[in-house]
Design an enzyme around this catalytic site. Sequence first.
Site, PDB file in Angstrom:
ATOM      1  N   SER A   1      54.839  38.866  -7.481  1.00 16.06           N
ATOM      2  CA  SER A   1      54.229  37.780  -6.736  1.00 16.06           C
ATOM      3  C   SER A   1      52.753  38.014  -6.497  1.00 16.06           C
ATOM      4  O   SER A   1      52.248  39.125  -6.597  1.00 16.06           O
ATOM      5  CB  SER A   1      54.926  37.621  -5.387  1.00 16.06           C
ATOM      6  N   LYS A   2      52.096  36.947  -6.154  1.00 13.83           N
ATOM      7  CA  LYS A   2      50.658  36.939  -5.975  1.00 13.83           C
ATOM      8  C   LYS A   2      50.172  37.907  -4.891  1.00 13.83           C
ATOM      9  O   LYS A   2      49.088  38.466  -4.989  1.00 13.83           O
ATOM     10  CB  LYS A   2      50.232  35.509  -5.613  1.00 13.83           C
ATOM     11  N   ARG A   3      50.982  38.067  -3.885  1.00 19.05           N
ATOM     12  CA  ARG A   3      50.556  38.879  -2.740  1.00 19.05           C
ATOM     13  C   ARG A   3      50.273  40.332  -3.099  1.00 19.05           C
ATOM     14  O   ARG A   3      49.503  41.001  -2.448  1.00 19.05           O
ATOM     15  CB  ARG A   3      51.623  38.851  -1.638  1.00 19.05           C
TER      16      ARG A   3
ATOM     17  N   GLY B   1      49.090  41.662  -6.008  1.00 18.22           N
ATOM     18  CA  GLY B   1      48.286  41.880  -7.199  1.00 18.22           C
ATOM     19  C   GLY B   1      48.146  40.607  -7.997  1.00 18.22           C
ATOM     20  O   GLY B   1      48.590  39.550  -7.555  1.00 18.22           O
TER      21      GLY B   1
END
Length: 491
Positions: A256-258, A260
Amino acid sequence: MINPKPRVRFAPSPTGYLHVGGLRTALYNYLFAKNKGGEIILRIEDTDRSRYVEGAVENLIETLNWSGIKFDEGPETGGDYGPYFQSERLDFYHKYADELISKGKAYRCFCSPERLQKLREEQQKLKLPQIKYDKHCLNLTEEEVEAKLSAGEKYVVRLNVQPGQIVKIDDVIRGTVEFNTDNIDDQILIKSDGFPTYHLANVVDDHLMKITHVIRGEEWLSSTPKHILLYEFLGWEKPVFAHLPLLLNPDKSKLSKRQGDVAVEDYRKKGYLKEALINFVALLGWNAGDDQEFYQMDELIEKFSLERVNKAGAVFNIEKLNWLNGEHIRHKSVDELLPMLKEELKNSKYAENQYSDDYLKSVIEAMHERITFVRDIIEKSFYFFERPQNYDEKIVKKRWKEDTPGLLEKLMEEFGKLENPSKEDFEKAMRGLAESLGIGVGKLIHPVRLALSGVGQGPGIFDLIHILGKEETIERIKIALSKIKHSQEEN
RNA sequence: GGCGCGUUCGUCUAGCGGUUUAGGACGCCGCCCUCUCAAGGCGGAGAUCACGGGUUCGAAUCCCGUACGCGCUACCA
């Protein structure tokens, strides 16, 4: 029965950017198809109007093009099975939804979202093992349906799932997986806005587009029985299924974006080569069974097989990607690297400077084996693009001795005598001087490196001198002599 | 909660009943090479194969259970 020439598809929904997990799914589809001489289709699944993002389709296609995955059919290339946007295929979905309704395999449901919500809450309160629609609207008489229809009431179309049956999936990667239809909800096929859900659109398009193998992420495994039911109800031949393991964050949660970067364009911007990203992502969940780690696309095509895809999720580990990026750079020729360096230069603070191709090529040659990113040539060896502004304190302390200025004066004198010197001429001159003075050549090399670059590491000293040239070398030594002398005196 | 999938060094993985003192790669450490830094070469540390039962002469490999992780459980894909 298996088509000797498979047709596969990559079917992203345009909700923003291409996710690295999506890239791998696209890659595996591509590798599988090309390994077998088949075709790969790009289909845009834009059936959710609420999630539509402006420019996402263009971005998706642009990123896919960059990656080197070439589609045989799709929005860009066209093909015999278009249109390749699901939003343009609504008629097909309605045709088959109607067919399912007339066969009694689907039905219209007029229940309001509020009733559905309440139903769910009640079931939860009763701690029912599974939360499902209660088939309320299945009991509507034809007259009641007609009445609601002519009254213009909103409705959805639901799959009519018969409980108590076993649906089997033969998955290439996972083997046989069984589901009991007791656990399968009467899935919505057509939403009240007239758009199909993924489940219907996917099955209809895969059939119409003659898709032979469905290769997609593991998150779809649970809904595959619904798809199988659809194939059976419509009397269509099922494709072969292959559900890929997920890509994970370092903490093993779904990438997920959080934690990396997840967008392929992020990696592209950071300077990762497409070859490295492809190579890396290919190895996340697949290997040929030997020790090879470095691959070009054509080798991947040659060796890929679905049978060798792993079942377990794989953590996206940036360290290995970095290594592979360096490896791929090392495998590129200087001529291949030249335009890349020029591009990086254009975006650097040296954009206004002019450098000849020959100069840049010699710089690349010198730095080729020392970098992870092309950009490193500019950042690590900035001294090829400007004179050093200051000199690394630690190195000055370590390499700049009391006798250094005198030695460098003599060296400049020797260099001054050289006519159009080659790299070897510089070396001969320096070694000769050291020998005649009875000192180790290191007494010259290290201070010279410091004077020329300001730092303590870099390419071979004679490469450095030769690339900079006689005049610039002497000039930089002079500058260093005055500057470093000063700092010494001040201390 | 229900259903499903998974579980070998920190990470990616090899292994598909005996050839295993569990192999390779990244990262880490050391040595060599050497003008430095890399690259390269060599070597090292690092996995009681999630745990517990079985099956078998023999299990990381087959079966069952447990634990943990993940996915799905939307008029999202």
